[in-house]
Design a protein around this motif. Structure first.
Motif, PDB file in Angstrom:
ATOM      1  N   ALA A 232     -25.983 -13.745  27.036  1.00  0.00           N
ATOM      2  CA  ALA A 232     -24.573 -13.381  26.877  1.00  0.00           C
ATOM      3  C   ALA A 232     -23.901 -13.132  28.224  1.00  0.00           C
ATOM      4  N   MET A 233     -24.514 -13.631  29.321  1.00  0.00           N
ATOM      5  CA  MET A 233     -24.031 -13.302  30.656  1.00  0.00           C
ATOM      6  C   MET A 233     -23.688 -14.546  31.472  1.00  0.00           C
ATOM      7  N   ASP A 234     -22.842 -15.387  30.907  1.00  0.00           N
ATOM      8  CA  ASP A 234     -22.461 -16.621  31.608  1.00  0.00           C
ATOM      9  C   ASP A 234     -21.832 -16.330  32.965  1.00  0.00           C
ATOM     10  N   TYR A 235     -21.112 -15.210  33.071  1.00  0.00           N
ATOM     11  CA  TYR A 235     -20.462 -14.871  34.341  1.00  0.00           C
ATOM     12  C   TYR A 235     -21.492 -14.683  35.449  1.00  0.00           C
ATOM     13  N   ALA A 236     -22.619 -14.033  35.127  1.00  0.00           N
ATOM     14  CA  ALA A 236     -23.672 -13.815  36.123  1.00  0.00           C
ATOM     15  C   ALA A 236     -24.415 -15.107  36.428  1.00  0.00           C
ATOM     16  N   VAL A 237     -24.590 -15.944  35.420  1.00  0.00           N
ATOM     17  CA  VAL A 237     -25.249 -17.240  35.617  1.00  0.00           C
ATOM     18  C   VAL A 237     -24.421 -18.109  36.558  1.00  0.00           C
ATOM     19  N   ASP A 238     -23.100 -18.097  36.368  1.00  0.00           N
ATOM     20  CA  ASP A 238     -22.221 -18.872  37.251  1.00  0.00           C
ATOM     21  C   ASP A 238     -22.327 -18.380  38.692  1.00  0.00           C
ATOM     22  N   THR A 239     -22.384 -17.051  38.868  1.00  0.00           N
ATOM     23  CA  THR A 239     -22.528 -16.488  40.211  1.00  0.00           C
ATOM     24  C   THR A 239     -23.873 -16.878  40.816  1.00  0.00           C
ATOM     25  N   ALA A 240     -24.943 -16.830  40.012  1.00  0.00           N
ATOM     26  CA  ALA A 240     -26.273 -17.201  40.505  1.00  0.00           C
ATOM     27  C   ALA A 240     -26.306 -18.674  40.928  1.00  0.00           C
ATOM     28  N   LYS A 241     -25.623 -19.539  40.182  1.00  0.00           N
ATOM     29  CA  LYS A 241     -25.543 -20.952  40.569  1.00  0.00           C
ATOM     30  C   LYS A 241     -24.873 -21.098  41.933  1.00  0.00           C
ATOM     31  N   GLU A 242     -23.787 -20.334  42.119  1.00  0.00           N
ATOM     32  CA  GLU A 242     -23.085 -20.382  43.405  1.00  0.00           C
ATOM     33  C   GLU A 242     -23.936 -19.796  44.520  1.00  0.00           C
ATOM     34  N   MET A 243     -24.737 -18.786  44.200  1.00  0.00           N
ATOM     35  CA  MET A 243     -25.659 -18.227  45.189  1.00  0.00           C
ATOM     36  C   MET A 243     -26.677 -19.276  45.630  1.00  0.00           C
ATOM     37  N   LEU A 244     -27.223 -20.015  44.684  1.00  0.00           N
ATOM     38  CA  LEU A 244     -28.208 -21.049  45.008  1.00  0.00           C
ATOM     39  C   LEU A 244     -27.622 -22.102  45.943  1.00  0.00           C
ATOM     40  N   GLU A 245     -26.336 -22.387  45.774  1.00  0.00           N
ATOM     41  CA  GLU A 245     -25.684 -23.395  46.617  1.00  0.00           C
ATOM     42  C   GLU A 245     -25.559 -22.953  48.066  1.00  0.00           C
ATOM     43  N   GLN A 246     -25.709 -21.652  48.333  1.00  0.00           N
ATOM     44  CA  GLN A 246     -25.570 -21.134  49.698  1.00  0.00           C
ATOM     45  C   GLN A 246     -26.795 -21.438  50.558  1.00  0.00           C
ATOM     46  N   GLU A 247     -27.906 -21.859  49.907  1.00  0.00           N
ATOM     47  CA  GLU A 247     -29.161 -22.153  50.625  1.00  0.00           C
ATOM     48  C   GLU A 247     -29.686 -20.939  51.396  1.00  0.00           C
ATOM     49  N   LYS A 248     -29.393 -19.746  50.870  1.00  0.00           N
ATOM     50  CA  LYS A 248     -29.918 -18.506  51.448  1.00  0.00           C
ATOM     51  C   LYS A 248     -31.134 -18.057  50.638  1.00  0.00           C
ATOM     52  N   PRO A 249     -32.079 -17.357  51.246  1.00  0.00           N
ATOM     53  CA  PRO A 249     -33.175 -16.794  50.463  1.00  0.00           C
ATOM     54  C   PRO A 249     -32.632 -15.940  49.314  1.00  0.00           C
ATOM     55  N   MET A 250     -33.230 -16.118  48.142  1.00  0.00           N
ATOM     56  CA  MET A 250     -32.724 -15.468  46.927  1.00  0.00           C
ATOM     57  C   MET A 250     -33.901 -14.913  46.131  1.00  0.00           C
ATOM     58  N   PHE A 251     -33.718 -13.703  45.610  1.00  0.00           N
ATOM     59  CA  PHE A 251     -34.784 -12.975  44.920  1.00  0.00           C
ATOM     60  C   PHE A 251     -34.180 -12.334  43.677  1.00  0.00           C
ATOM     61  N   GLY A 252     -34.904 -12.414  42.546  1.00  0.00           N
ATOM     62  CA  GLY A 252     -34.449 -11.770  41.317  1.00  0.00           C
ATOM     63  C   GLY A 252     -35.560 -10.965  40.688  1.00  0.00           C
ATOM     64  N   ILE A 253     -35.195  -9.841  40.082  1.00  0.00           N
ATOM     65  CA  ILE A 253     -36.150  -8.997  39.369  1.00  0.00           C
ATOM     66  C   ILE A 253     -35.660  -8.778  37.938  1.00  0.00           C
ATOM     67  N   CYS A 254     -36.542  -8.993  36.977  1.00  0.00           N
ATOM     68  CA  CYS A 254     -36.307  -8.704  35.553  1.00  0.00           C
ATOM     69  C   CYS A 254     -35.091  -9.459  35.009  1.00  0.00           C
ATOM     70  N   LEU A 255     -33.981  -8.792  34.726  1.00  0.00           N
ATOM     71  CA  LEU A 255     -32.801  -9.527  34.268  1.00  0.00           C
ATOM     72  C   LEU A 255     -32.383 -10.550  35.324  1.00  0.00           C
ATOM     73  N   GLY A 256     -32.545 -10.214  36.595  1.00  0.00           N
ATOM     74  CA  GLY A 256     -32.239 -11.156  37.667  1.00  0.00           C
ATOM     75  C   GLY A 256     -33.110 -12.398  37.597  1.00  0.00           C
ATOM     76  N   HIS A 257     -34.343 -12.241  37.155  1.00  0.00           N
ATOM     77  CA  HIS A 257     -35.268 -13.362  36.934  1.00  0.00           C
ATOM     78  C   HIS A 257     -34.738 -14.267  35.821  1.00  0.00           C
ATOM     79  N   GLN A 258     -34.276 -13.654  34.749  1.00  0.00           N
ATOM     80  CA  GLN A 258     -33.759 -14.417  33.616  1.00  0.00           C
ATOM     81  C   GLN A 258     -32.456 -15.139  33.982  1.00  0.00           C
ATOM     82  N   ILE A 259     -31.617 -14.474  34.757  1.00  0.00           N
ATOM     83  CA  ILE A 259     -30.353 -15.088  35.186  1.00  0.00           C
ATOM     84  C   ILE A 259     -30.627 -16.255  36.136  1.00  0.00           C
TER      85      ILE A 259
END
Length: 367
Positions: A232-259
């Motif tokens: 139910a968190m499309d807004y966070a998924v969209d942000t995570a997609k944009e984060m991936l495009e930055q080519e910066k190291p990225m780390f997620g924990i728990c809900l962050g893993h799912q997003i």
């Protein structure tokens, strides 16, 4: 201490009677259980538990009191407490208050003297469901009416209720590394782990824009834990997609893993009764080593979808109890995540290396 009567009613009609603890009142939420033998205050204040009635499987709760240093957020986040033995006198000399005074001050409704072993067996058999605790109303028709009105966790977005309202910074601006945190309900000890590794941290609200996040000029991007349904968190998924495009190291924990998984089109699903405790074995498939982990989640990422997208996602960790996905890394990106909580000192230090791994990625990226 004289306890008033209290009652617990589950969505399937099962009832348990016990004694009132904490505040006198009524509360609803999805019922879940935690198998940890200690750390009850950290659990109570973990934002990932927002909206849930917590069953503690340890027989004694409250025996070492409470203190402010043990909190993971600014307040109690569970919706209600269900336990066997509720112990008001406490043995820890440095404790600041009893658990009863603490829960009353936090306005939390609870019930003790419940056969928690029978209750947990029921949840393990029937699955997670909503419940209602009351120490003020014993009209079963009225309780059922209130319970029926409680929202299901499936499809429920909750991070916006626990995230920071305004961005804030922690640490020294002169630190070696800058880490931007997308706060979906972060725990304080996650932030402390970054600070201990010479990071200057800026914590952003859950719905912050990528422009706001990148204006901090971060060296690394982190997506935190939190409550609710990742589906139910499309807004966070969209942000995570944009984060991936930055080519910066990225780390997620728990809900962050799912997003992060959803950001590469891997769907999530609601688990039968979830994983919650500080004794869950996980195998690191890269090193071959096993870790004793802390867990708190009711959703998982689809193993079938990951198997069908091996060109996008590599599985790095698996749960040794049920073979669920516990860690992934994104193929071709400096991005990885875990379903469990490395900051919660399980093992007690089995999973610390994940923070080092993130900082090492940042060093490599800056080189």
């Amino acid at each position: 201490m004289d306890h008033q009567r209290a009652i617990l009613l589950l969505a399937d009609g099962t009832t348990y009677e016990g004694k009132a603890v904490g505040k006198i009142g009524t509360t609803t939420g999805e019922i879940c259980f935690n198998t940890g033998m200690t750390g009850y205050q950290e659990v109570f204040t973990d934002p990932s538990y927002f909206g849930q009635l917590l069953v503690t499987t340890n027989a004694h709760i409250g025996n070492y009191g409470t203190m402010n240093a043990d909190t993971e957020s600014d307040s109690v986040k569970i919706a209600g407490l269900i336990c066997k033995n509720f112990t008001v006198p406490y043995s820890r000399q440095i404790a600041e208050s009893s658990i009863q005074d603490y829960l009353e001050g936090e306005g939390l409704v609870g019930i003790s003297d419940v056969d928690t072993r029978a209750l947990v067996r029921h949840i393990r058999s029937k699955g997670a469901m909503n419940g209602i605790i009351s120490s003020e109303t014993f009209d079963m028709d009225e309780l059922k009416k209130q319970l029926d009105a409680a929202p299901d966790m499936d499809g429920l977005e909750l991070s916006s209720k626990v995230t920071t309202k305004e961005a804030y910074t922690l640490g020294e601006e002169s630190a070696s590394y800058r880490v931007a945190v997308l706060d979906l309900g972060t725990k304080q000890n996650i932030l402390r782990n970054f600070l201990r590794r010479d990071c200057y941290v800026k914590v952003f609200p859950a719905k912050a824009s990528i422009e706001d996040i990148m204006s901090f000029s971060p060296d690394g991007l982190f997506v935190s834990n939190g409550p609710g349904d990742p589906g139910a968190m499309d807004y966070a998924v969209d942000t995570a997609k944009e984060m991936l495009e930055q080519e910066k190291p990225m780390f997620g924990i728990c809900l962050g893993h799912q997003i992060l998984a959803r950001a590469v089109d891997i769907p999530t699903y609601k688990m039968h009764h979830g994983h919650r405790g500080i004794n869950h074995p996980v195998k690191n498939l890269i090193t071959g080593k096993s870790e004793i982990t802390s867990q708190n989640h009711g959703f998982g990422v689809s193993p079938e979808a990951i198997a069908a997208n091996a060109d996008k996602v590599e599985v790095t960790h698996r749960n040794l109890n049920d073979d669920t996905i516990e860690g992934i890394r994104i193929v071709g990106k400096p991005a990885f995540s875990v379903q469990y909580h490395p900051e919660a000192s399980p093992g007690p230090h089995d999973a610390d290396y994940l923070f080092d791994q993130f900082v090492d990625l940042i060093k490599e990226n800056k080189a």
